[in-house]
Design an enzyme around this catalytic site. Sequence first.
Site, PDB file in Angstrom:
ATOM      1  N   THR A 158       0.823  -1.215   0.000  1.00 55.98           N
ATOM      2  CA  THR A 158       0.000   0.000   0.000  1.00 55.98           C
ATOM      3  C   THR A 158       0.853   1.258   0.000  1.00 55.98           C
ATOM      4  O   THR A 158       0.602   2.190  -0.759  1.00 55.98           O
ATOM      5  CB  THR A 158      -0.922  -0.017   1.237  1.00 55.98           C
ATOM      6  OG1 THR A 158      -1.824  -1.095   1.056  1.00 55.98           O
ATOM      7  CG2 THR A 158      -1.692   1.268   1.387  1.00 55.98           C
ATOM      8  N   GLY A 184     -11.703  -2.140   5.486  1.00 54.47           N
ATOM      9  CA  GLY A 184     -10.679  -3.191   5.429  1.00 54.47           C
ATOM     10  C   GLY A 184      -9.312  -2.530   5.285  1.00 54.47           C
ATOM     11  O   GLY A 184      -8.441  -3.038   4.575  1.00 54.47           O
ATOM     12  N   ASP A 207     -11.644  -1.999  10.289  1.00 57.28           N
ATOM     13  CA  ASP A 207     -11.156  -3.362  10.053  1.00 57.28           C
ATOM     14  C   ASP A 207     -11.566  -4.233  11.229  1.00 57.28           C
ATOM     15  O   ASP A 207     -12.157  -3.745  12.213  1.00 57.28           O
ATOM     16  CB  ASP A 207      -9.622  -3.390   9.845  1.00 57.28           C
ATOM     17  CG  ASP A 207      -9.202  -4.527   8.886  1.00 57.28           C
ATOM     18  OD1 ASP A 207      -9.539  -5.696   9.182  1.00 57.28           O
ATOM     19  OD2 ASP A 207      -8.560  -4.253   7.864  1.00 57.28           O
ATOM     20  N   ASP A 229     -17.299  -4.882  11.295  1.00 61.26           N
ATOM     21  CA  ASP A 229     -17.460  -5.886  10.250  1.00 61.26           C
ATOM     22  C   ASP A 229     -18.119  -5.217   9.048  1.00 61.26           C
ATOM     23  O   ASP A 229     -19.258  -4.745   9.148  1.00 61.26           O
ATOM     24  CB  ASP A 229     -18.339  -7.028  10.810  1.00 61.26           C
ATOM     25  CG  ASP A 229     -18.503  -8.164   9.820  1.00 61.26           C
ATOM     26  OD1 ASP A 229     -18.276  -7.945   8.607  1.00 61.26           O
ATOM     27  OD2 ASP A 229     -18.878  -9.266  10.252  1.00 61.26           O
ATOM     28  N   MET A 230     -17.406  -5.171   7.923  1.00 61.43           N
ATOM     29  CA  MET A 230     -17.917  -4.456   6.746  1.00 61.43           C
ATOM     30  C   MET A 230     -19.184  -5.102   6.170  1.00 61.43           C
ATOM     31  O   MET A 230     -19.888  -4.489   5.382  1.00 61.43           O
ATOM     32  CB  MET A 230     -16.842  -4.384   5.663  1.00 61.43           C
ATOM     33  CG  MET A 230     -16.401  -5.724   5.129  1.00 61.43           C
ATOM     34  SD  MET A 230     -14.937  -5.549   4.111  1.00 61.43           S
ATOM     35  CE  MET A 230     -14.498  -7.261   3.833  1.00 61.43           C
ATOM     36  N   LYS A 243      -9.596  -0.963  -0.973  1.00 61.34           N
ATOM     37  CA  LYS A 243      -8.363  -1.315  -1.668  1.00 61.34           C
ATOM     38  C   LYS A 243      -7.994  -2.760  -1.405  1.00 61.34           C
ATOM     39  O   LYS A 243      -7.798  -3.166  -0.262  1.00 61.34           O
ATOM     40  CB  LYS A 243      -7.236  -0.385  -1.201  1.00 61.34           C
ATOM     41  CG  LYS A 243      -5.995  -0.562  -2.007  1.00 61.34           C
ATOM     42  CD  LYS A 243      -4.922   0.379  -1.567  1.00 61.34           C
ATOM     43  CE  LYS A 243      -3.577  -0.262  -1.730  1.00 61.34           C
ATOM     44  NZ  LYS A 243      -3.397  -1.505  -0.977  1.00 61.34           N
ATOM     45  N   LEU A 246     -12.277  -6.375  -2.525  1.00 62.78           N
ATOM     46  CA  LEU A 246     -13.279  -7.159  -3.257  1.00 62.78           C
ATOM     47  C   LEU A 246     -12.672  -8.384  -3.926  1.00 62.78           C
ATOM     48  O   LEU A 246     -13.360  -9.390  -4.123  1.00 62.78           O
ATOM     49  CB  LEU A 246     -14.010  -6.264  -4.267  1.00 62.78           C
ATOM     50  CG  LEU A 246     -14.777  -5.087  -3.623  1.00 62.78           C
ATOM     51  CD1 LEU A 246     -15.446  -4.239  -4.701  1.00 62.78           C
ATOM     52  CD2 LEU A 246     -15.831  -5.576  -2.626  1.00 62.78           C
ATOM     53  N   HIS A 247     -11.359  -8.341  -4.241  1.00 59.66           N
ATOM     54  CA  HIS A 247     -10.773  -9.536  -4.882  1.00 59.66           C
ATOM     55  C   HIS A 247     -10.645 -10.708  -3.903  1.00 59.66           C
ATOM     56  O   HIS A 247     -10.363 -11.819  -4.300  1.00 59.66           O
ATOM     57  CB  HIS A 247      -9.423  -9.207  -5.565  1.00 59.66           C
ATOM     58  CG  HIS A 247      -8.279  -8.984  -4.628  1.00 59.66           C
ATOM     59  ND1 HIS A 247      -6.972  -8.902  -5.060  1.00 59.66           N
ATOM     60  CD2 HIS A 247      -8.223  -8.814  -3.282  1.00 59.66           C
ATOM     61  CE1 HIS A 247      -6.174  -8.685  -4.034  1.00 59.66           C
ATOM     62  NE2 HIS A 247      -6.904  -8.628  -2.951  1.00 59.66           N
TER      63      HIS A 247
HETATM   64  C1  LIG Z   1      -6.144  -7.930   1.342  1.00 61.14           C
HETATM   65  S1  LIG Z   1      -6.271  -7.037   2.820  1.00 61.14           S
HETATM   66  C2  LIG Z   1      -6.212  -5.366   2.250  1.00 61.14           C
HETATM   67  C3  LIG Z   1      -5.784  -4.395   3.312  1.00 61.14           C
HETATM   68  C4  LIG Z   1      -5.687  -2.928   2.863  1.00 61.14           C
HETATM   69  N1  LIG Z   1      -6.920  -2.449   2.283  1.00 61.14           N
HETATM   70  C5  LIG Z   1      -4.549  -2.754   1.904  1.00 61.14           C
HETATM   71  O1  LIG Z   1      -4.792  -2.740   0.696  1.00 61.14           O
HETATM   72  O2  LIG Z   1      -3.404  -2.644   2.362  1.00 61.14           O
HETATM   73  C6  LIG Z   1      -7.981  -7.273   3.215  1.00 61.14           C
HETATM   74  C7  LIG Z   1      -8.415  -6.596   4.511  1.00 61.14           C
HETATM   75  O3  LIG Z   1      -9.809  -6.838   4.716  1.00 61.14           O
HETATM   76  C8  LIG Z   1     -10.019  -7.015   6.106  1.00 61.14           C
HETATM   77  N2  LIG Z   1     -11.298  -7.706   6.349  1.00 61.14           N
HETATM   78  C9  LIG Z   1     -11.608  -9.015   6.085  1.00 61.14           C
HETATM   79  N3  LIG Z   1     -12.880  -9.269   6.475  1.00 61.14           N
HETATM   80  C10 LIG Z   1     -13.361  -8.109   6.992  1.00 61.14           C
HETATM   81  C11 LIG Z   1     -14.626  -7.749   7.564  1.00 61.14           C
HETATM   82  N4  LIG Z   1     -15.626  -8.631   7.652  1.00 61.14           N
HETATM   83  N5  LIG Z   1     -14.792  -6.467   7.997  1.00 61.14           N
HETATM   84  C12 LIG Z   1     -13.778  -5.547   7.899  1.00 61.14           C
HETATM   85  N6  LIG Z   1     -12.558  -5.835   7.359  1.00 61.14           N
HETATM   86  C13 LIG Z   1     -12.361  -7.105   6.922  1.00 61.14           C
HETATM   87  C14 LIG Z   1      -8.818  -7.829   6.506  1.00 61.14           C
HETATM   88  O4  LIG Z   1      -8.608  -7.866   7.886  1.00 61.14           O
HETATM   89  C15 LIG Z   1      -7.691  -7.130   5.738  1.00 61.14           C
HETATM   90  O5  LIG Z   1      -7.134  -6.073   6.474  1.00 61.14           O
END
Ligand SMILES: C[S@@+](CC[C@H](N)C(=O)[O-])C[C@H]1O[C@@H](n2cnc3c(N)ncnc32)[C@H](O)[C@@H]1O
Length: 340
Positions: A158, A184, A207, A229-230, A243, A246-247
């Site tokens: 990032t 997230g 997060d 929780d999103m 960021k 979604l993938h």
């Molecule tokens: C691939 S990481 C990306 C982190 C950040 N956005 C970045 O690009 O550096 C995915 C993130 O989604 C968070 N995540 C997963 N499930 C989640 C939920 N139900 N609610 C909030 N965040 C969540 C994870 O903890 C993680 O930090």
Amino acid sequence: MAAHMLISKYGHGYIESMALKCVVELGIADILHKHTKPMTLQELATALSLPTVDMNRFQRLMRYVVHHMGLFTLDNKDSTYGLTHYSNCLVRDSKSFMVPMILHGINDWLIGPWYSLSTSIQGGPTAFEMYHGITGWDYLATHADANRMFNEGQGAITREIFGEMVRQCGAWLFKGIGSVVDVGGGNGAAAREIVKEFPNIKCTVLDLSHVIRGSSLDKSSEVEWVEGDMFLSVPHADAVPLKYILHDWGDDECMKILQRCKEAISSEGGGKVIIVEMVIEINPEIDMSMMLSRDMFMMVNFGGKERTSEEWERLIRNAGYRKCKITPFLAMASIIEAYT
Ligand SMILES: C[S@@+](CC[C@H](N)C(=O)[O-])C[C@H]1O[C@@H](n2cnc3c(N)ncnc32)[C@H](O)[C@@H]1O
């Protein structure tokens, strides 16, 4: 014979990953960088932080990474090894995300699930769940070291990629935006990059609690932290960056996340969701290896997927957004704006 050679190369692909990880763990690029000039094998061996060095094994490792992988040069006149363009980004203080990505990504807990790939093709749980018995997210929630390394790896990517995006595109991307919730947002690396360039934007990071509490970064007041929780709710803001979120998920889960984000942004103030993701292109004329490998990684470990521009547009429209605009930035990160 050409067929045998190609299949054999694929069959041995793991040796490249492991040799790369070994080079990073031994800090060979760091040693050469610190020394500032090429070194002999003996000099390199002396500089390794190992109690003893088997010179035969070390020489064969170096031969492989020099001649097969191009990671170092070997000057035949004085038998010295030097850095190349490739190993320069394996130097730890280069701020490149390569080192954390290799240390985090080439690990037994992420490699194990690939043994369940064939079984996972029948459907049902992901290969990761078949192998470990829990989802990737539950694994991270219950393994503090893996969680720390995962978040550090994400944060490093990032800082490098998103930081550049904010510097180059921030003026138009955040025009008229007073507040953002980075959904997230991990250890807050993206939010910090936004605040650095645009101190007037109020940034919140949402997060899971183990991520926010487990982050070693200083929870400074420049960013607000929300454990949540999103899938349940997203705090209100003018814009919601998503960021590399979604993938990680299939289309049904993405629809839910996008709907929670839509509820969080105001439609009057030009509210938008700013998705930063790879947009894959299925085109045999181009090198698709990184895109397709990342798609496989998402499928095996998280049940997610990388998407084409048509798939992004369809997903965003189906989640009830009025308009979607895709701006290519880097091969691994395009800007996808979804407007309410
Ligand atoms: C691939 S990481 C990306 C982190 C950040 N956005 C970045 O690009 O550096 C995915 C993130 O989604 C968070 N995540 C997963 N499930 C989640 C939920 N139900 N609610 C909030 N965040 C969540 C994870 O903890 C993680 O930090």
